[in-house]
Scaffold this motif. Structure first.
Motif, PDB file in Angstrom:
ATOM      1  N   LEU A 131       0.992  -1.274  -0.257  1.00  0.00           N
ATOM      2  CA  LEU A 131      -0.359  -0.392   0.164  1.00  0.00           C
ATOM      3  C   LEU A 131       1.004   1.355   0.178  1.00  0.00           C
ATOM      4  CD1 LEU A 131      -3.089  -1.197   2.060  1.00  0.00           C
ATOM      5  CD2 LEU A 131      -3.289  -0.587  -0.054  1.00  0.00           C
ATOM      6  N   PHE A 134     -13.287   3.457  -7.122  1.00  0.00           N
ATOM      7  CA  PHE A 134     -11.556   2.513  -7.444  1.00  0.00           C
ATOM      8  C   PHE A 134     -11.809   2.911  -9.085  1.00  0.00           C
ATOM      9  CE2 PHE A 134      -7.849  -0.375  -6.980  1.00  0.00           C
ATOM     10  CZ  PHE A 134      -7.345   0.849  -6.506  1.00  0.00           C
ATOM     11  N   LEU A 145      -6.461   7.225  -3.292  1.00  0.00           N
ATOM     12  CA  LEU A 145      -7.337   6.565  -3.598  1.00  0.00           C
ATOM     13  C   LEU A 145      -6.993   5.376  -2.348  1.00  0.00           C
ATOM     14  CD1 LEU A 145     -10.138   5.785  -6.274  1.00  0.00           C
ATOM     15  CD2 LEU A 145     -10.681   6.746  -4.040  1.00  0.00           C
ATOM     16  N   ILE A 146      -5.559   4.576  -3.652  1.00  0.00           N
ATOM     17  CA  ILE A 146      -4.501   3.952  -2.327  1.00  0.00           C
ATOM     18  C   ILE A 146      -4.214   4.020  -0.669  1.00  0.00           C
ATOM     19  CG2 ILE A 146      -2.460   2.367  -2.471  1.00  0.00           C
ATOM     20  CD1 ILE A 146      -2.763   2.066  -5.328  1.00  0.00           C
ATOM     21  N   GLY A 163      -6.880   4.063   1.560  1.00  0.00           N
ATOM     22  CA  GLY A 163      -7.036   2.391   1.674  1.00  0.00           C
ATOM     23  C   GLY A 163      -5.598   2.280   3.314  1.00  0.00           C
ATOM     24  N   LEU A 195      -5.740   7.038  -8.888  1.00  0.00           N
ATOM     25  CA  LEU A 195      -5.123   5.976  -7.836  1.00  0.00           C
ATOM     26  C   LEU A 195      -5.034   5.512  -6.838  1.00  0.00           C
ATOM     27  CD1 LEU A 195      -6.912   3.186  -9.013  1.00  0.00           C
ATOM     28  CD2 LEU A 195      -4.283   2.928 -10.339  1.00  0.00           C
ATOM     29  N   ARG A 241       2.506   1.723  -3.477  1.00  0.00           N
ATOM     30  CA  ARG A 241       1.666   2.005  -4.669  1.00  0.00           C
ATOM     31  C   ARG A 241       1.112   3.904  -4.569  1.00  0.00           C
ATOM     32  NH1 ARG A 241       2.488  -1.186  -8.744  1.00  0.00           N
ATOM     33  NH2 ARG A 241       2.275  -3.405  -8.309  1.00  0.00           N
ATOM     34  N   ILE A 269     -13.848   4.535  -1.614  1.00  0.00           N
ATOM     35  CA  ILE A 269     -12.781   3.365  -2.646  1.00  0.00           C
ATOM     36  C   ILE A 269     -13.617   2.539  -3.233  1.00  0.00           C
ATOM     37  CG2 ILE A 269     -11.083   1.578  -2.349  1.00  0.00           C
ATOM     38  CD1 ILE A 269      -9.822   2.776  -0.136  1.00  0.00           C
TER      39      ILE A 269
END
Lengths: 374, 295
Positions: A99, A328, A340-341, A344, A337, A102, A324
């Motif tokens: 995580l 996503f 959003l990660i 997370g 992206l 990314r 998410i």
């Protein structure tokens, strides 16, 4: 078990060369000649049983541990089991590292300010997570406020007041309801709860509680309040069943002591049970909070999915998890992206901390020494 | 409970009446809150069963979804897809989970490492499923550049491990030491004792634990959203997007078509029935004790 012991010695003595030094196999060499020894073996085993039940390393076990007993196969097997156990650590570390890897783009672009900015504009590439943090906290805390008093009542009823005949079916029901998938609750909420909120409950709230200013704006049926209600319904079985387990872990002697002093039943529950169990109950509530923070599908289906910070409980909002789930697959740019990660990642870290605290508290009551007296 | 009657003074009598009043009030509140919780929850369950039962028919189990505007059709491809993803997940998650549980119960008693593993498993159990979805996406989908059934299987496998580990451990702890000692005393090596004595004795409990974990992840939607992704048609390949029952329920529930709503209710009932069966089995085994089933 008795038959197991009488039958096997004779067959074993035929197959194997018994070692004279072993206390277990020594009498077995005579079983063929003098059958009278067989009951003696059974008695020996039966008398060893209570000792074995008390603590793991019984004398026999200690003796066996000192023997060389396996060689390569045993070591390999133990190593494989160990690797599988360690893989649980590996999973957590692996999720964390991937995580972070990314979301590097958004981490370097926005830094910590990501969590304090309220902009969420995928078109111009400007991202901030504040609306989602607000939505997550608002729905989770509202859900807890609704669920905790009811869950406590249910737990007290199940653990202290319930007739024995009712206890099993009600516990079964709560277990069943805790296992129903999130998407099914969401389905129910979309077709039953949302119309009720829009047509019946919403107008009632506006009429009687409109003065608080929390119920302004247009009521679509979806929004913060609907999401909180479905969350409350979902975490209720979890909180109440853990709280009940904790209450039942409190020794009966505590209850008897309080009752013997002339307390009423409620005084007994308050001083004998709730006070001893309070750490565990806080743990159960935090466990429910952890569940509510990360709940995705049902919330996504009824919260309205709009990054807004509004005072009104009717307004559509978005949570960390639901943004998410909702956006996503639409994330086209790599920055989108990555943002959003990063959300997370935040969710992962927050739920790890919340769950670790909750587990530690629950363990303190259910696994530790008998409850302390205050 | 009835207040005693031999009071010495009026204030004592009043105090007692107050205390017993509070007692009755709280008892009433506890019963009321239970009713407040149980009645709506049962209503939800009954409503789901009622709506689901009226939408299930043979077509549901044998056909793929009909195009928008046509009636009929079913969720056969979604059920098959769910099955494929779940078999993948089980084949990865169950062996690892059981092995970790064996370590905790048979090798790690009293060790600090075992405590840490146990704690991590419990924490991992509480991590939101959508995070698993993102992790599997980041690992597999981003690398392969397309959604796949395999990625969904990995996400679900990770979710199965902690549950199975803890159940296996608890079930193995119920096996009496005397049985293990009997095997070891006959000269059976430890690995063989674990496999054919401990695990075998605890197997009914462990199997139902696996079933429960299976049923739990069978209803998971969030980890599959961007891994398995969903598919309107039959698909059998592991490296292609595949349909899954909970995904299909989600997509159909938020769609505007009545026919799709009907299918969503049917799918929900199938999921609930699966969970009911596994929860019931777990209760049966947990209630009667594993040993009675084995000897």
């Amino acid at each position: 078990m008795t038959s197991f012991f009488i039958v096997t010695p004779s067959s074993m003595s035929l197959e194997r060369e018994p070692e004279p030094s072993s206390p277990l196999t020594a009498p077995l060499t005579q079983t063929e000649a003098t059958p009278l020894h067989a009951p003696a073996i059974v008695n020996f085993v039966a008398s060893a049983e209570p000792a074995a039940a008390e603590g793991p390393p019984s004398p026999i076990r200690q003796y066996l541990n000192t023997c060389s007993n396996g060689g390569l196969a045993d070591k390999t097997f133990a190593a494989v089991m160990l690797v599988c156990a360690l893989s649980i650590f590996a999973i957590v570390l692996f999720i964390l590292s991937i995580l972070i890897a990314r979301s590097r783009l958004s981490l370097s672009q926005f830094g910590f300010g990501f969590f304090t900015r309220s902009a969420w504009d995928p078109v111009s590439g400007d991202f901030g997570a504040l609306p989602f943090i607000f939505g997550t906290l608002a729905t989770s805390l509202l859900a807890l406020a609704m669920a905790v008093p009811l869950a406590l009542g249910v737990a007290i009823f199940l653990s202290e007041l319930c007739p024995a005949r009712l206890r099993a079916p009600i516990s079964f029901l709560t277990e069943l309801l805790a296992a129903i998938p999130s998407v099914v609750y969401g389905l129910w909420a979309v077709f039953v709860l949302v119309p009720i909120m829009r047509d019946q409950l919403g107008p009632l709230l506006v009429t009687y509680l409109g003065w608080t200013g929390l119920f302004g704006g247009y009521n679509f049926g979806v929004g913060l309040l609907t999401a909180s209600i479905i969350l409350a319904i979902m975490i209720l079985p979890i909180i109440s069943s853990i709280t009940r387990d904790i209450m039942q872990a409190i020794p009966v002697s505590q209850r008897e002591a309080v009752l013997a002093l002339g307390a009423t039943r409620w005084e007994m529950i308050r001083t004998g049970v709730l006070r001893n169990a309070r750490i565990g109950i806080v743990g159960a509530v935090i466990l429910g909070l952890g569940r509510a923070l990360g709940e995705t599908m049902a919330v996504t289906m009824v919260i309205g999915n709009h990054p807004d910070i509004s005072k009104s409980l009717f307004s559509p909002a978005n949570t960390l998890a639901s943004v998410i789930a909702g956006e996503f697959s639409e994330a086209t740019s790599s920055m989108y992206l990555s943002a959003l990660i990063e959300i997370g990642l935040a969710l992962f870290l927050v739920t790890i901390v919340v769950n670790a605290i909750a587990r530690a508290l629950v363990w303190a009551v259910t696994r530790g020494a008998p409850a302390r007296v205050h | 409970m009835r207040p005693p009657t031999n009071y010495k003074s009026r204030s004592m009598r009043l105090n007692s009446a107050w205390r017993y009043g509070i007692n009755h009030l709280v008892t009433g509140l506890a019963i009321l809150s239970t009713a407040l919780v149980i009645v709506p929850l049962v209503a939800i369950l009954v409503y789901l069963i009622y709506k689901g039962a009226s939408s299930l028919n043979l077509d549901f189990f044998t056909h793929i979804p009909a195009p928008v505007g046509e009636t009929g059709g079913g969720m056969a491809n979604a059920m098959l897809g769910s099955g494929i993803v779940l078999v993948l997940a089980s084949s990865m998650g169950i062996p690892v989970g059981i092995a970790a549980g064996v370590y905790l119960a048979e090798y790690g008693q009293g060790k600090l490492l075992a405590m840490a593993v146990r704690f991590t498993a419990d924490v991992l159990n509480g991590i939101p499923s959508i995070v698993m979805g993102i992790a599997a996406y980041s690992l597999i989908v981003m690398r392969q550049m397309h959604f796949s059934a395999f990625a969904g299987g990995v996400a679900l496998a990770i979710m199965m491990v902690p549950t199975i580990t803890r159940t296996t451990e608890e079930m193995l702890m119920t096996v009496p030491h005397s049985i293990r000692e009997a095997a070891l005393g006959l000269g059976v090596p430890k690995w063989r004792t674990v496999l054919s004595v401990s695990l075998r004795t605890a197997s009914p409990g462990i199997i139902t634990g696996c079933m429960l974990a299976f049923a739990r992840v069978a209803g998971e939607t969030a980890p599959l959203l961007f891994t398995a992704f969903g598919n309107q048609f039959w698909s059998f390949k592991l490296n292609e997007p595949i349909a899954a029952l909970p995904l299909q329920i989600y997509v159909y529930a938020i769609s505007p078509y009545d026919e799709w709503h009907r299918l969503a209710w049917g799918g929900a009932l199938v999921l609930i029935l699966m969970i009911m069966v596994s929860v019931t089995l777990v209760r049966i085994y947990a209630g009667r004790g594993v040993l009675k089933g084995a000897s």
